[in-house]
Design an enzyme around this catalytic site. Sequence first.
Site, PDB file in Angstrom:
ATOM      1  CG  HIS A  51     -14.078  -4.860   8.117  1.00 21.31           C
ATOM      2  ND1 HIS A  51     -13.993  -4.885   9.485  1.00 21.31           N
ATOM      3  CD2 HIS A  51     -13.233  -3.876   7.702  1.00 21.31           C
ATOM      4  CE1 HIS A  51     -13.146  -3.958   9.898  1.00 21.31           C
ATOM      5  NE2 HIS A  51     -12.655  -3.335   8.829  1.00 21.31           N
ATOM      6  CB  VAL A 174      -0.178   9.745 -12.661  1.00 23.99           C
ATOM      7  CG1 VAL A 174      -1.166  10.407 -13.617  1.00 23.99           C
ATOM      8  CG2 VAL A 174      -0.013   8.265 -12.998  1.00 23.99           C
TER       9      VAL A 174
HETATM   10  C1  FAD Z   1      -6.235   3.487  10.418  1.00 21.57           C
HETATM   11  C2  FAD Z   1      -6.845   2.651   9.332  1.00 21.57           C
HETATM   12  C3  FAD Z   1      -7.436   1.422   9.639  1.00 21.57           C
HETATM   13  C4  FAD Z   1      -8.038   0.661   8.622  1.00 21.57           C
HETATM   14  N1  FAD Z   1      -8.477  -0.603   8.884  1.00 21.57           N
HETATM   15  C5  FAD Z   1      -8.986  -1.363   7.885  1.00 21.57           C
HETATM   16  C6  FAD Z   1      -9.360  -2.710   8.122  1.00 21.57           C
HETATM   17  O1  FAD Z   1      -9.161  -3.260   9.204  1.00 21.57           O
HETATM   18  N2  FAD Z   1      -9.939  -3.405   7.117  1.00 21.57           N
HETATM   19  C7  FAD Z   1     -10.151  -2.849   5.895  1.00 21.57           C
HETATM   20  O2  FAD Z   1     -10.738  -3.513   5.042  1.00 21.57           O
HETATM   21  N3  FAD Z   1      -9.737  -1.598   5.609  1.00 21.57           N
HETATM   22  C8  FAD Z   1      -9.150  -0.848   6.577  1.00 21.57           C
HETATM   23  N4  FAD Z   1      -8.714   0.417   6.323  1.00 21.57           N
HETATM   24  C9  FAD Z   1      -8.922   0.979   4.993  1.00 21.57           C
HETATM   25  C10 FAD Z   1      -7.928   0.465   3.985  1.00 21.57           C
HETATM   26  O3  FAD Z   1      -6.627   0.448   4.506  1.00 21.57           O
HETATM   27  C11 FAD Z   1      -7.994   1.373   2.755  1.00 21.57           C
HETATM   28  O4  FAD Z   1      -9.324   1.619   2.396  1.00 21.57           O
HETATM   29  C12 FAD Z   1      -7.298   0.722   1.567  1.00 21.57           C
HETATM   30  O5  FAD Z   1      -6.005   0.321   1.944  1.00 21.57           O
HETATM   31  C13 FAD Z   1      -7.255   1.686   0.404  1.00 21.57           C
HETATM   32  O6  FAD Z   1      -6.515   1.092  -0.630  1.00 21.57           O
HETATM   33  P1  FAD Z   1      -6.157   1.951  -1.909  1.00 21.57           P
HETATM   34  O7  FAD Z   1      -5.472   1.054  -2.848  1.00 21.57           O
HETATM   35  O8  FAD Z   1      -7.385   2.664  -2.353  1.00 21.57           O
HETATM   36  O9  FAD Z   1      -5.218   3.122  -1.358  1.00 21.57           O
HETATM   37  P2  FAD Z   1      -3.653   3.141  -1.044  1.00 21.57           P
HETATM   38  O10 FAD Z   1      -3.197   1.964  -0.324  1.00 21.57           O
HETATM   39  O11 FAD Z   1      -3.400   4.459  -0.373  1.00 21.57           O
HETATM   40  O12 FAD Z   1      -2.984   3.129  -2.469  1.00 21.57           O
HETATM   41  C14 FAD Z   1      -3.064   4.207  -3.360  1.00 21.57           C
HETATM   42  C15 FAD Z   1      -1.779   4.261  -4.131  1.00 21.57           C
HETATM   43  O13 FAD Z   1      -1.869   5.271  -5.136  1.00 21.57           O
HETATM   44  C16 FAD Z   1      -0.583   5.835  -5.282  1.00 21.57           C
HETATM   45  N5  FAD Z   1      -0.675   7.149  -5.924  1.00 21.57           N
HETATM   46  C17 FAD Z   1      -1.294   8.252  -5.434  1.00 21.57           C
HETATM   47  N6  FAD Z   1      -1.122   9.287  -6.293  1.00 21.57           N
HETATM   48  C18 FAD Z   1      -0.398   8.823  -7.326  1.00 21.57           C
HETATM   49  C19 FAD Z   1       0.127   9.426  -8.510  1.00 21.57           C
HETATM   50  N7  FAD Z   1      -0.081  10.723  -8.800  1.00 21.57           N
HETATM   51  N8  FAD Z   1       0.855   8.662  -9.350  1.00 21.57           N
HETATM   52  C20 FAD Z   1       1.088   7.340  -9.071  1.00 21.57           C
HETATM   53  N9  FAD Z   1       0.633   6.734  -7.951  1.00 21.57           N
HETATM   54  C21 FAD Z   1      -0.106   7.460  -7.091  1.00 21.57           C
HETATM   55  C22 FAD Z   1      -0.068   5.918  -3.859  1.00 21.57           C
HETATM   56  O14 FAD Z   1       1.338   6.043  -3.813  1.00 21.57           O
HETATM   57  C23 FAD Z   1      -0.570   4.617  -3.262  1.00 21.57           C
HETATM   58  O15 FAD Z   1       0.395   3.605  -3.349  1.00 21.57           O
HETATM   59  C24 FAD Z   1      -8.081   1.174   7.300  1.00 21.57           C
HETATM   60  C25 FAD Z   1      -7.445   2.380   6.995  1.00 21.57           C
HETATM   61  C26 FAD Z   1      -6.788   3.082   7.981  1.00 21.57           C
HETATM   62  C27 FAD Z   1      -6.013   4.305   7.624  1.00 21.57           C
END
Ligand code: FAD
Length: 479
Positions: A51, A174
Amino acid sequence: MKKTDVVIIGAGAVGSALARELSKYQLDVTVVEKNADVGGDSSKSNSAIIHTGYDAKPGTLESELVVAANPMYDEICKDLDIPFKRIGAILPAFNDEQMEQLPAIKHKAMQNRVYDVEYKTAAELLEMEPELNPEVKGGLFIPRESIIDPFLFCIALAENAADNGVHFELATKVIGIEQKDGAVTTVKTDKGDIECKYIINAAGLYCDEIASFVGKNDYYVTPRKGQFYILDKKTSCKVNYIVLPIPTKVTKGKLMCPTMHGNMLVGPTAEDMLDKEDKSTNTEGLESIAADVRKMIPRVNLRDSITQYSGLRAQRNPEGLNIDMYDDLKGYVNISGVRSTGLTNSVAVAKYVADLLIESGMKAEPKTDFIKTRKGTPHFAELSAEEKAELIAKDARYGNVICRCETITEGQICDAINRTLGARTVDGVKRRVRAGMGRCQGGFCGPRVIEIIARELGISPDEVCKNNEGSEMLTGFVR
Ligand SMILES: Cc1cc2nc3c(=O)[nH]c(=O)nc-3n(C[C@H](O)[C@H](O)[C@H](O)COP(=O)(O)OP(=O)(O)OC[C@H]3O[C@@H](n4cnc5c(N)ncnc54)[C@H](O)[C@@H]3O)c2cc1C
């Protein structure tokens, strides 16, 4: 007990970007991820759009970071050999009420310092996007909205971080954090403890659970589901741009856009849920996509769907992207509310957190030998005849096509398995080289991919999993 300087919890887009950013410094960094592979949860099930931040809430941290992140992608994707295209988005209006909303959307873009949004007439939009509903009255064009391969993006960030010395503890959950004298000391996992000076909570949907281990859960996270269709590359109705509806208060709405690999992506819904593991799709959600997207693209053919999936956005309550450090808990960084733009802003979040840590006193000398680039697996199908012949002459496995839908060769699959942080599962292979991503969704190549994984890892085929432990794909011999 293992010892490290920094533990990053989670290897989604945010954790992987953080790992790469911190690998630029002379630090010992460990990523702990509960899944068997890097790539996260939300990070592998989204719209895959980078974006611009034109529609973010002005003045928020999210707006600041997403706007800052967008221009970084040209260089990052080049360095990491990840497919990325600045195809642009259009926002068509189909009635007077929607037309009246356009100036406010453009003004918001200006407030967010996204100055290149332009008005387009109906005729201009129809020329750009012939499949658009001819009743279009006018709209906006946002040239820097872009598309990326979300799987390779996270994998490449993590691979490059690992090449720069970051340790990845996969399939490791974790389960607690210990603190002493107002500072974090230890991350407790289901595979043992890790002593550390800094902990970064990048656990996405579960960041509230991690925060509760240190009493910093003054918020909670609920999942907001988004369901999607992926259409066959050969579908007759295609769009050239990301076609976005005029947003409502609840959602950016359901869009249609090309993927990096030539499929059409249609969705997502926005459904508030309670179950953080419910990634199912359902008729109601999919029908709502059909109804909404047909208003913009009447000929969209959802019978050309090759698969449907859903992803869960981490909806923080109270909402908003927050990155916090605490005076009474030294060494702990809490990232929460990475919701709808987290794929994009991950790279800016990573820089923001690194700066926050250094400002707080973390000793971090830049490395002089940081490896900036990564070479991806060759995209066999996209090579010229001469390049294909050259590759096959070097390694005959590139002449053996395993996935017929996507023309993925044995050589590519072996590379996906044997490279840094290589694939250990069928999904791991699929997300690295697209074997099984095509029209038959792995119906033909699945068994052969299992055989190759088993052979390369020296395990029995019935030990090969789809993704996490317990998802073995074979149950025994039939004959
Ligand atoms: C339908 C949808 C459409 C979207 N479209 C877009 C888009 O077009 N463009 C954009 O920029 N964003 C988009 N997003 C948002 C984007 O996908 C997320 O904001 C982003 O992927 C979040 O990344 P993250 O690393 O925070 O989370 P995640 O990818 O969820 O990673 C978090 C990780 O933490 C791990 N974890 C959790 N608890 C523990 C634990 N206790 N111990 C060890 N590991 C753990 C999980 O297994 C996971 O792998 C969209 C999201 C969705 C659902």
